[in-house]
Structures are given as structure tokens and as C-alpha cells.
Design an enzyme around this catalytic site. Structure first.
Site, short mmCIF file in Angstrom:
data_model
loop_
_atom_site.label_atom_id
_atom_site.label_comp_id
_atom_site.label_asym_id
_atom_site.label_seq_id
_atom_site.Cartn_x
_atom_site.Cartn_y
_atom_site.Cartn_z
N LYS A 1 0.84 -1.20 0.00
CA LYS A 1 0.00 0.00 0.00
C LYS A 1 0.88 1.26 0.00
O LYS A 1 1.92 1.30 0.66
CB LYS A 1 -0.91 0.02 1.23
CG LYS A 1 -1.99 -1.07 1.21
CD LYS A 1 -3.11 -0.75 0.23
CE LYS A 1 -4.01 -1.93 -0.09
NZ LYS A 1 -4.89 -2.31 1.01
N GLN B 1 -0.87 -12.25 10.91
CA GLN B 1 -1.29 -12.17 9.51
C GLN B 1 -0.03 -12.03 8.68
O GLN B 1 1.03 -11.70 9.20
CB GLN B 1 -2.20 -10.96 9.31
CG GLN B 1 -1.55 -9.65 9.72
CD GLN B 1 -2.54 -8.52 9.81
OE1 GLN B 1 -3.71 -8.73 10.14
NE2 GLN B 1 -2.08 -7.31 9.55
N ASP C 1 -3.52 -7.53 0.10
CA ASP C 1 -2.13 -7.55 0.57
C ASP C 1 -1.97 -8.31 1.88
O ASP C 1 -0.88 -8.40 2.43
CB ASP C 1 -1.60 -6.11 0.73
CG ASP C 1 -2.42 -5.30 1.71
OD1 ASP C 1 -3.65 -5.56 1.83
OD2 ASP C 1 -1.85 -4.42 2.38
N ASP D 1 -2.89 -7.67 18.04
CA ASP D 1 -3.72 -7.02 17.03
C ASP D 1 -4.92 -7.90 16.68
O ASP D 1 -4.76 -9.08 16.36
CB ASP D 1 -2.84 -6.81 15.79
CG ASP D 1 -3.48 -5.92 14.76
OD1 ASP D 1 -3.52 -4.69 15.00
OD2 ASP D 1 -3.95 -6.44 13.73
N ASN D 2 -6.12 -7.34 16.76
CA ASN D 2 -7.34 -8.06 16.37
C ASN D 2 -7.40 -9.50 16.87
O ASN D 2 -7.60 -10.43 16.07
CB ASN D 2 -7.46 -8.08 14.84
CG ASN D 2 -7.92 -6.74 14.30
OD1 ASN D 2 -8.67 -6.01 14.97
ND2 ASN D 2 -7.48 -6.39 13.11
N GLU E 1 -6.23 -5.89 21.56
CA GLU E 1 -6.76 -4.80 20.74
C GLU E 1 -7.96 -5.32 19.98
O GLU E 1 -7.86 -5.74 18.84
CB GLU E 1 -5.67 -4.30 19.76
CG GLU E 1 -6.11 -3.07 18.99
CD GLU E 1 -6.45 -3.32 17.51
OE1 GLU E 1 -6.71 -2.33 16.82
OE2 GLU E 1 -6.45 -4.49 17.07
N LYS F 1 1.11 5.09 9.31
CA LYS F 1 0.95 3.69 8.96
C LYS F 1 1.51 3.41 7.56
O LYS F 1 1.92 2.30 7.26
CB LYS F 1 -0.54 3.30 8.99
CG LYS F 1 -1.13 3.30 10.38
CD LYS F 1 -2.49 2.61 10.45
CE LYS F 1 -3.56 3.42 9.74
NZ LYS F 1 -4.89 2.79 9.84
N TYR F 2 1.51 4.47 6.70
CA TYR F 2 1.92 4.26 5.29
C TYR F 2 3.13 5.08 4.88
O TYR F 2 3.55 5.01 3.75
CB TYR F 2 0.74 4.58 4.36
CG TYR F 2 -0.54 3.92 4.78
CD1 TYR F 2 -0.73 2.55 4.55
CD2 TYR F 2 -1.54 4.63 5.45
CE1 TYR F 2 -1.89 1.92 4.96
CE2 TYR F 2 -2.70 4.01 5.87
CZ TYR F 2 -2.88 2.66 5.62
OH TYR F 2 -4.01 2.04 6.04
#
Lengths: 665, 665
Positions: free
Chosen positions: A252, A312, A347, A383-384, A412, A525-526
Site C-alpha cells: 500500500k 497475519q 495484501d 492485534d485483532n 486490541e 501507517k503508510y
């Protein structure tokens, strides 16, 4: 304990804490007094003795703690937990014959009954029975008492005085006949963490944005240089988003663009590239050695490094080639990417927890946590977690904590309430919450009632975040600097665990990517950002002050005794926290409107705070340093958000008066 | 069910009903739908299928009932209980692959995604898998569907239509893959009684006061003569205080005098004389044969005889000589009489449940119940059960109901709330309550909230008594006839089980022994009374009307859906009960002030009752026969207690209008 004996007459029920009917443990921290409450009663009006039985898991012997009657057949007792790990507890109670006899005898004496010689004899016989069970010394004492009670020389009033004495009660209690005691049929568990699980102050920071000069990729060395700054603000946990190699396939671009420019760094959550996966470090950040050095250096500042574990993979993650059996394959021979139809995240490849090879997958993921633990990390922000199986987490956390009981896991999960609760019940030490979106007095009051006042408090430790890299709330977008100050005070004083995402927070960064979005414009983040942390309008000193107040006031270090107080203005919220012994009372008032000055009358609970309604008392604003003399329950408050939207008062129950002056005495 | 498999992803918790963490059963009656609610969820956003598993205790096989999602991860399902005894239930759930796939596929289609061929193929593969598990016929159908989905001739839109059809969903649901299903780890129980445990109308009467002419000791024959009178009033249970021989030693005289006159009959609760104990009949009442005849005769009137079991002995009870080991002996060689220091009850010997011979004592007491069961009795009112061990009752009720599952036990325990609840939990079918002392709107509303709206309803069936031989309340003493009418309506409509002590009640007897006492003057407990049941001012017709209303309106026959409504007058109380399907809605308004007329506006819930705010509706006062046309939520009420202190309205949701007239169509 012969519970099958029909003479076991006590009923025990309604034990608290008891999470999910006793199937899951409650939580505590080392040094905490675990309070146990329970309904205990028997038929008739006999007296009962009750104790809490408790032991560290693995210890063969139970310890005992006394319980006392509260009201309405409710009893309470407590035990101190001093070590990390699981403790077990249950409750035992029995009809206490001597206590029953004594209670009745006392009533007879008080009613002036004259024919009590028979009753005295009954008491003496109970004492004689006890002497058979007693230690040699006690046995002798009991025998002597018995003789005095049965022999003629002593007068009736002497005998009454003796038999009702505290000393006799004390010794008889020691040898109370437990033959028909009843034990609650379940052994309940409490999971004991270290103190930081209950009281922690988090600072989230992207290492790659830490370079001192613009344009350069930050490194762990740069992070080290940032440590004094973070320590001065009073944070004790520095939490880093994923530090692993970032995938290149379908990377991204800035502001989440579908196509990345050649120099775009990608998002750290697209984990895995040819340099490695979850156990590797993104080369531009430094080496594993550098990371370990950062962990050690942070300790010198009283700071722990927390890592972000996001289960992930980017399409370039080594698992894809090494363990194709851990992914879902589509009929066209491609791997199923993440989807929440109709949304697609090409992604990101999720791992397939329904694979036949789930055991190997679980073991590998456990090894990821253990790998970082070996590098000195003991705190993980997950995360998640709610998109991976609950039983996996329950197993993983138990496995990790068996070896490293000082590990802390922060969940989270911004999802449905019961899912969030389940993650806490199964073992997560702390949890994200909806605080981020609770802005009004009504919302905050209602939301805070559950985690701090209900049974939820026994397993759920909220961690409040005014902002995160994913969430720039509309309140912060529109409220500017006063909004940041207000939200900081709320997060830092409403619960004992909180964190901010900086330096965006202290620099009051509040431009969204677009109107109606909660994403930051030019989000880290990007892309790599350069922050001017020395800007004059930074909130760093204010944050430092608030965190210092947290460290100095024990009532802000737990979630007990949060109490909302009435204010006659909907824009002002007022609440307090106090220690059990009232030695520390903190009163907070926040103007929730970041634009206008608001004033109102707060109404305080003088009696519960042991304050004399007839005498003035002092409140000391720990933010401004100002001191006010207040009188009575109602007091006037005015807060100009441009100056400071909050008071954090310490309530001083005793102020000096003329009587305190030496001369006066 | 392989719950140890890491692929079992569902979490099940918070099951209701679950009494005492599942240690004790909930309650239901034959023909009732037992509703089960539970939290069910899994990680991610996959779809779940859940079922209730249930079976009669002893049946080897579980039956299944579907569950449906309500909201907030809560699911509900129900099963019908058709037989007396215990049923077991639990919940099973699993991530449903086809349902999950279908949900996502539907979203893709709705979002107009074009590249759905791969997804179609995934669905077809799931159908193929299912065909391997299916019955021959279904297997063939599934194969055909699969072929259509995979073969070129059908267009994409045909395929989409087929795969999303209800028919495919229905068949695929049948073969849903349960390999990774999860079952709640506890089997919970529900104890099923006959309907009368839930809906009953009690009349308490002293047989010895039943003689037609003054001065004669009433007999069971006289009781038979009274049956038509009791049946006309609409009672279905006739409950008699103890009918056993009455002790002579230390017999109490009239108005509880310490010394009895030679012709004083004594209190029926001083049980046992040389003629026998708990299995004997007081000779002046008649023979065992007479008693059996009464039981049979009562049945002809739809009335069951309930006996009062008081586990205590007069000093003349045969047990004293035959089983001295069942009593507490004092050091002076006398038996310990009943005491609640400093009060003494020398004419009553309690049994010693802590005797070493407790097993024999338990068996003997069980044989007392069985003896009367053999005479045709199936309903027992148990006197002061809270002064005998809970485990004894749990055992006794289980033992009796194992053989006679239609037995009903009413607990007469006026004591602390948790003790009363425990008796209900361990097996008592019905329970006395504090209703007797709850008079004001505030008191009634608050008190009724627990037994009818909380989890308590799952095990506690309240039985409301406006008076008892022991309790003539101050409200009745001071309020006269209107007070009796008001209390009757409240008892009869607030709960489905109620009773009165007559004829004192219908004759509005309300003179206390002395000011400040709740004892009746010249109480039947200590003497024989003669009642003129045909007095013109008797409430018997009013009572008959109220009981007829109860029989004709199903919403008054359970404790579901009791709902209090606002009235702008503290002396008026307003509430309703309705059946689930709203086919029966009863609205009650009572003037709680027995002295003055009161009026006010009631506010009714039109929408929940499915009433059109724009159209009038009719309320029919079942007490007076009057009908009123009401309109909107607010309606005016005026009640003169001297005429009648209550309305019992049936709310008719539909009234006839011009459109209903034939011509109009």
C-alpha cells in the site's frame, strides 16, 4: 469434611468472584487482597463460622482466612496473593456449636433469666469436649475453665463472666467442631499478574519516524535517543507497531493508496518479506542486537518495550512457501486473502486456524511470542485477537504464562462487548475499550459503570486510548488542543491503564485524511513522518504533570471506587476515586466542551469521605497547584478550556485550624 | 463433538436458566415451553448454528431444538416439557461453513461483484461435500445442484439464484458439518411439576370449626358439607392445619394462655398424644376412613385436600418414648423444648436433626409424607421448613417426587430472603412471601419486581396470602371490608398462586388480640369457632367473581409479563398481565386507600399491546361488568372503596366499527 452427612447443615452459594459459573479465573495483581463474598446460612438461628480456603496452584495444602458476616446472609473474607500465577479458593463453613450456645446464653443473661444453671452446664460440657481436641497447653486451660464452671465455689456471676469472656471465645474458636462443615463444591481460580497489568501508562510510537532529521528512516538507536523524552513525560511502557520486514507484493502507498510509489515504506502490518517473518526485524530499523539494546536501555528509564503481534502475513511472508498448508486455498490455486465482503484486503493473507495442521500452527505462533520474550520483551499488544480462535488464545496465554508468568497481553479488540469480555476472561491482561468514542457526560458515566462497578471488574482491565494510529476521533479533530487535554485527563484518571499514540497526541495532530474519516492525513501507517517534538505548544509538560499525579496518588492506580458526582451542567463531568482507607481522595472535574468556558456547582459526598459538613476542607488542584477552601457539599467550579479544561483535586480531609496551633494547647 | 480440537471455535456462556451455577434445577410445569437463552459467538464473522439439546432424565438420547439469534450475541431456543420429573438441557453450537459462505456470497452479489465464479465454485464444493453425508434422496438432489453450479450451460445468474435459494439452505442445514461443534460443559436441569404448582387457589380452614351448630367440635363430615361453599367461591385447594392428636401436657389455653381450661382444645400444632402422632388423626375429627372420604368427596368438587406438616412434637408425642434419641437432652435429664432465647415454648419439642440417628429420623419423616400420600393427599404445606436442615428437605422432596412426581410442597417460611430462595431452589414447589406486609404502591411495585421479572422467577413460585391464622395485618385491622377486597384482588391478580384463611377472611374478621398485635382475638388456633358463613356482608360472591376471572383469563395463570403502569396518584396502583400472543390482556387498578375515593390518570403501553393510538379500544371491567371505550394512552380512573376498590379490566384490542358491518364491504 463429610458433606454427605445429613448433619452438614450449612448452605454456601453465590460466591464472588466467580467468572462464568467458575469455569474461568478472576484476576488480581501481586500484593492485592482478593476479596471473596458469599451467601452462607443454615436452618434455624444457630451461629456459623466460615473461612476462605486458598492456595497457590500446585501447593498441596490450603491456607485459611476468616470470613465475617456483612448483612443479609452475605459474608466476606479476603486473602493476600503474593506470587504470580494461579491461586485457587473456595469457602468452608459450619454451624458453630459453642458460638451458637454463647449467643443464646448472652441473650438469656441480658434478659435476666434466672434458671441458667443448666445452660451454664451445657456450655461447660462443650468446653470439656473441646479440651479433648486441644493442644496440651490449651487443653489444660480449657479443663480449668470447665472445672470453674462446674464447681460450687465460684459464684454464678463469676461463671457467667468467665464463660462469656473474649478469651474463652477465642480459644473455643480454635477448636470449633468442623465435623459437619460444608465446602462450596467448586474450586475457583484467580490469575495473579504483576502490578503493571493493573497500573500502566503506554506510549505508542513508530520507530521509523524517530530519526532526528527529516527524510531518514528511524532506527532502534533513534528510539533510544527518544527514551529520555518519553520517560520525562512519565510513561512506563513504550509500545512499537510491528517491527518485522514489510511485504512488497501489493504494498500500500501513502494514505492507503492501492499502488505504492517505489520509495513508499509500506505498512508495518503487512508482515513478512524475503528478509523474514514474525521473528525477524525490518532491516532499516537495525539488528536484533540493536533491539535487545533498546530493551535494556529502556529499562534504565523505567520503561518496558511492548511489541505488537499481528497474526497475519503479507504475500511475501516465508510461511507462504514453507507452510502452504496454513492458508486457505481457493479452487483457482490462489491463496484466499483477507476479506469482509464486499471489502477486500489483497495484501494480507490470514492464517487458516481450521487447517488440519492447527497444532503445528499453534506451536509456531507460540514460538513467536517466546522468541521475543527471549529478547527481553514481556508485554504484547495483540492485534485483532477476536479474528483468531478464542481457544487458541486461551492455550497460548496459559502456555506462555506457565513459563513467564510476568507476561502481559493487551487485547486490541474493538468489537462486540461479549467478544471483548471473553478475551479478557480467557486470559488477556488488559483490553482496549470503547472509551475512544465516548465523549459526553452521559456516555462516559454509563460506559464507566460496567468495567469499574460490576462483576466485569473481576476479569476485565480496561486500557483507555484517546487516540491510536487508526483512530483520530471527531472530538479531537474539532476540539483542538483543549480537547486533547480533556481526553488525556479523562483517560488518565478514569482508569488505571491508559495510553496515547504519540508524538501525534502531544503535538495535537488532528487533520483527518478527509471529512468524515477517522484516519490521520498522511498517516504514519503508510509513510515515515518527522515530528518536531520540541514545539512550544506541545502537551508534553502537561502530560508529564498528569502522569506524575497518577504515580503519586494510589487511588488512581486501580479501578476501585470510581464514583460520579452530580454537577448542574451537562458539559462538566465530575468524579472521584479514593483508597479504601480514605487516605487518598482524588476529585476530577473536566469541561467536556473544548470551545467555551463552563461553570456549575458540584455536589460532593461529605459523609462517605468522612468530612465534617460544619468545617471547611481543602482541595488542592494538582494540575495548577492552586488550593481552595471549600465548605459543605456544594461547590462552585469554572473551567476555561483555553487555560485548562480540568481540575484534578486532592481532597485534604483535615485542614489546620487554631486548635492545631501550638499556642492554643 | 471433539471439544479438544483446536478447530472448535464457538464460545458458549451465560446460559439461562442456570440456578446456582447449574448446581440446582430450574422449574417448569407440564406443557410449558422452557426458554433457554445463551451467549454464543465465535472469532471473526462466520455464521453459527446453535441448538438446544434436551432429554427427560433417564432417556438415553438427546432431542434437539433450534436456536435463533436475538441480539448482542444472545441466542434463544425452547423445548416443550410434557412429563413430570426432571429434564436435562444444554446447548451445542458450531461455525456453519455453508451458512458463512452463503452470507458472504450474498453480500458479494448485493455489492455487484463480478468475479464471483471462484466463490460459486467454493459453494459448489461445499454442496458436494454435504452430499457424501446425506440420505440417498438428498444426496442425489445435492449432486444435481452441484452439477448445475459447475457446468457451463446454466448462466451465472441462474447459478446465483439456485445457490442462494431457501431450498438449498434448508437441505444444507440438515447436513451442516458438526465436527467442530462445542457443547456447553454443564448439563442443566429443570424440574417439571403439574400445572397446579403454577396456578392454584388455596382456602385454609380449621376443620374443628366447621360444625353447623355452635359448641360442637367440627368433623371431617362437617368439612364435606362445607365443600360446595368452598367450590362455589372457586378454590381448588382446601388446606387443613394439622389434623393429628393434640398434646395435653402444658397445653395452651384460649388466646395462647399459659394454662388451659379443662375444655380448651389446645393448638393443633402441639402434635402428638397417646392416640398417636403425625400419622394419626385427632379422634374428635373422625377416622382415617372419614378423612379418605373427605379427600374423595373434595375431588368431586375439583378440590384437592392439602395437609399441613409441622415437624415438631408435643411432650406427649409417641416419638418421645419410642425415640428418645431423636431429641436433645439437657444435663438435668429433661428434653430441650423449643426456645428462641429469651422466649420459651415449653409445650413444643423440636426434633434433633444433629442426632447420630439422623438417617432413621429422616426415613421416619419421609414415611409421614408417604402415609398421607397413600391416603390420597398430594399437596403439603410445610410449617417452618427453614428451621429444619436444607439438605433434609432436598432429600425428602426428591425421594417423594421420585415415586410421586405430582406432589406439591408449599414452604411456609417467613424469614430472610436468601433462606426463602434456597428452599425454593432445593425443591419446594411454592413459597410464602412478604406480600402479607407489603401495602403501599412503592412496596408492592418493588417487591413484585424480583419474583416476577428477575432470574428468581425460574425457581421461586410465590404464593400470596392476605391473611393467615397467624397474621391479621394492621391494614386489614384498620381498613375493614374495602381493605379485604383490595388485598384479595392484589393477591389474586399479582401472582398465579394465592390463598386466604377463611371463613375469617370472607367475613372480614379483623379484631386483633390487642392493639399492636397481629394475632386474631379468640384465634381458632386455641379454640373452636363458629362462623356464620351466610352473613349478608360476606365477601363470598366477590371472591367467587375474582376466582372465576382467574380461571377464565390465562394471563392470570402464570407470573410472566407482570407490568406496572404509571398512575398520577400514589394511592392507586395499576398493572397488567398479558399472554405472549396478546390474546389475553388483563389490566388491574386498585385503590389502596380503603377509606377514601381516589382518582387519577393511568398511562398504558399502547404500542407493546399492539393498540392503535388513533383508534378507540374497549376495556371491560370483569368485576362490575361495565365496559368503557378508551382512547390513547392516558385514561381516567375513579375508585370508591365503599363500592369496590378495584377494576379488573380485560383489554379488547379490537372493537367493531363501520368497516366491520356487512353492508360496508
Amino acid at each position: 469434611m463429610e458433606q454427605s452427612d445429613g448433619r452438614a447443615r450449612v448452605i454456601i452459594s453465590g460466591v464472588k468472584p466467580e467468572v462464568d459459573s467458575g469455569l474461568l479465573p478472576a484476576k488480581a495483581v501481586v500484593g492485592e487482597k482478593v476479596e471473596v463474598e458469599v451467601d452462607i446460612f443454615a436452618d434455624g438461628h444457630d451461629a456459623i463460622t466460615a473461612i476462605v480456603l486458598y492456595r497457590k496452584e500446585g501447593d498441596p495444602e490450603w491456607s485459611e482466612a476468616p470470613m465475617e458476616f456483612i448483612t443479609n446472609d452475605r459474608w466476606k473474607g479476603s486473602f493476600l496473593v503474593t506470587e504470580l500465577g494461579h491461586y485457587l479458593y473456595t469457602v468452608t463453613a459450619w454451624v458453630d456449636r459453642f458460638k451458637s450456645w454463647r449467643k443464646d446464653f448472652q441473650k438469656r443473661v441480658e434478659a435476666g433469666q434466672e434458671d441458667i444453671n443448666i445452660n451454664l452446664l451445657v456450655g461447660a460440657n462443650l468446653i470439656a469436649e473441646a479440651s479433648g481436641q486441644a493442644s496440651k497447653a490449651d487443653s489444660q486451660t480449657l479443663q480449668e475453665w470447665m472445672k470453674t464452671l462446674k464447681s460450687p465455689p465460684a459464684s454464678q456471676s463469676e461463671k457467667v463472666k468467665l464463660v462469656l469472656s473474649e478469651e474463652v471465645a477465642r480459644v473455643m474458636q480454635k477448636y470449633s467442631d468442623r465435623r459437619f462443615s460444608v465446602t462450596y463444591p467448586r474450586e475457583l481460580a484467580v490469575s495473579v499478574d504483576r502490578t503493571r497489568a493493573q497500573f500502566s501508562t503506554w506510549y505508542e510510537m513508530f520507530p521509523r519516524s524517530c530519526a532526528n532529521e527529516p527524510g531518514r528512516h528511524g532506527t532502534f538507536k533513534d528510539c533510544e535517543a527518544r527514551l529520555p523524552y518519553i520517560a520525562e513525560m512519565g510513561f512506563d511502557i513504550l509500545y512499537l507497531p510491528p517491527i518485522h520486514p514489510i511485504g512488497r507484493t501489493l504494498r500500500k502507498g501513502r494514505n492507503n493508496a492501492t499502488e505504492a510509489a517505489p520509495d513508499d515504506p509500506g505498512t508495518p502490518r503487512a508482515i513478512g518479506a524475503e528478509e523474514g517473518g514474525h521473528k525477524a526485524i525490518h532491516p532499516q530499523l537495525g539488528t536484533l542486537e540493536d533491539f535487545r539494546h533498546l530493551v535494556e536501555k529502556a529499562k534504565e528509564y523505567g520503561i518496558e518495550i511492548a511489541l505488537d503481534i499481528a497474526i497475519q502475513c503479507s504475500p511475501d511472508h516465508p510461511y507462504v512457501k514453507e507452510h502452504p498448508e496454513w492458508f486457505v486455498w481457493r479452487p483457482d490455486g490462489t491463496i484466499q486473502y483477507a476479506e469482509n465482503p464486499p471489502k477486500k484486503y489483497q495484501d494480507i493473507y490470514p492464517l487458516n486456524f481450521e487447517t488440519e495442521h492447527w497444532r503445528e500452527l499453534w506451536e509456531e505462533l507460540k514460538s513467536v511470542f517466546l522468541f521475543w520474550i527471549e529478547q527481553g520483551v514481556r508485554i504484547f499488544r495483540v492485534d485483532n485477537p477476536h479474528t483468531k480462535p478464542f481457544r487458541f488464545w486461551e492455550w497460548l496465554i496459559a502456555e506462555v504464562k506457565r513459563e513467564y508468568p510476568d507476561t502481559i497481553f493487551l487485547a486490541e479488540a474493538f468489537t462486540r462487548p461479549k467478544v471483548m469480555h471473553q478475551l479478557a476472561k480467557l486470559g488477556f491482561s488488559q483490553s482496549y475499550t470503547y472509551f475512544t468514542w465516548r465523549n459526553t457526560k452521559e456516555e462516559l458515566t454509563q460506559y464507566l459503570t460496567e468495567p469499574t462497578q460490576s462483576d466485569v471488574r473481576k476479569f476485565y482491565r480496561p486500557n483507555f486510548w484517546p487516540n491510536t494510529p487508526d483512530i483520530l476521533t471527531e472530538y479531537l479533530q474539532s476540539g483542538g488542543r483543549p480537547a486533547f487535554m480533556a481526553r488525556l485527563v479523562l483517560a488518565a484518571t478514569l482508569t488505571s491503564n491508559y495510553g496515547i499514540y504519540g508524538p501525534a497526541f502531544e503535538l495535537c495532530v488532528n487533520t483527518p485524511r478527509e471529512h468524515g474519516s477517522e484516519e490521520y492525513l498522511d498517516s504514519e501507517k503508510y509513510e515515515i513522518q518527522h515530528w518536531d517534538i520540541n514545539r512550544a505548544d506541545s502537551l508534553k509538560d502537561f502530560i508529564a504533570r498528569v502522569n506524575q499525579i497518577r504515580r503519586e496518588n494510589p487511588s488512581l492506580q486501580s479501578n476501585q471506587n470510581l464514583w460520579f458526582h452530580a454537577v448542574d451542567n451537562e458539559e462538566l463531568i465530575c468524579y472521584s476515586k479514593h483508597t479504601e482507607d480514605l487516605s487518598n481522595i482524588i476529585l476530577v472535574v473536566v469541561n467536556l466542551n473544548p470551545h467555551y468556558t463552563h461553570s456549575g456547582w458540584v455536589h460532593l459526598p461529605l459523609e462517605p469521605w468522612d468530612l465534617d459538613a460544619e468545617r471547611p476542607y481543602q482541595v488542592h488542584d494538582l494540575l495548577s497547584g492552586a488550593r481552595y477552601l471549600w465548605h459543605g457539599a456544594g461547590n462552585y467550579i469554572e473551567l476555561d478550556p483555553k487555560v485548562c479544561p480540568a481540575h484534578i483535586f486532592r481532597v485534604n480531609r483535615r485542614i489546620r485550624r487554631e486548635q492545631d496551633f501550638d499556642y492554643y494547647m
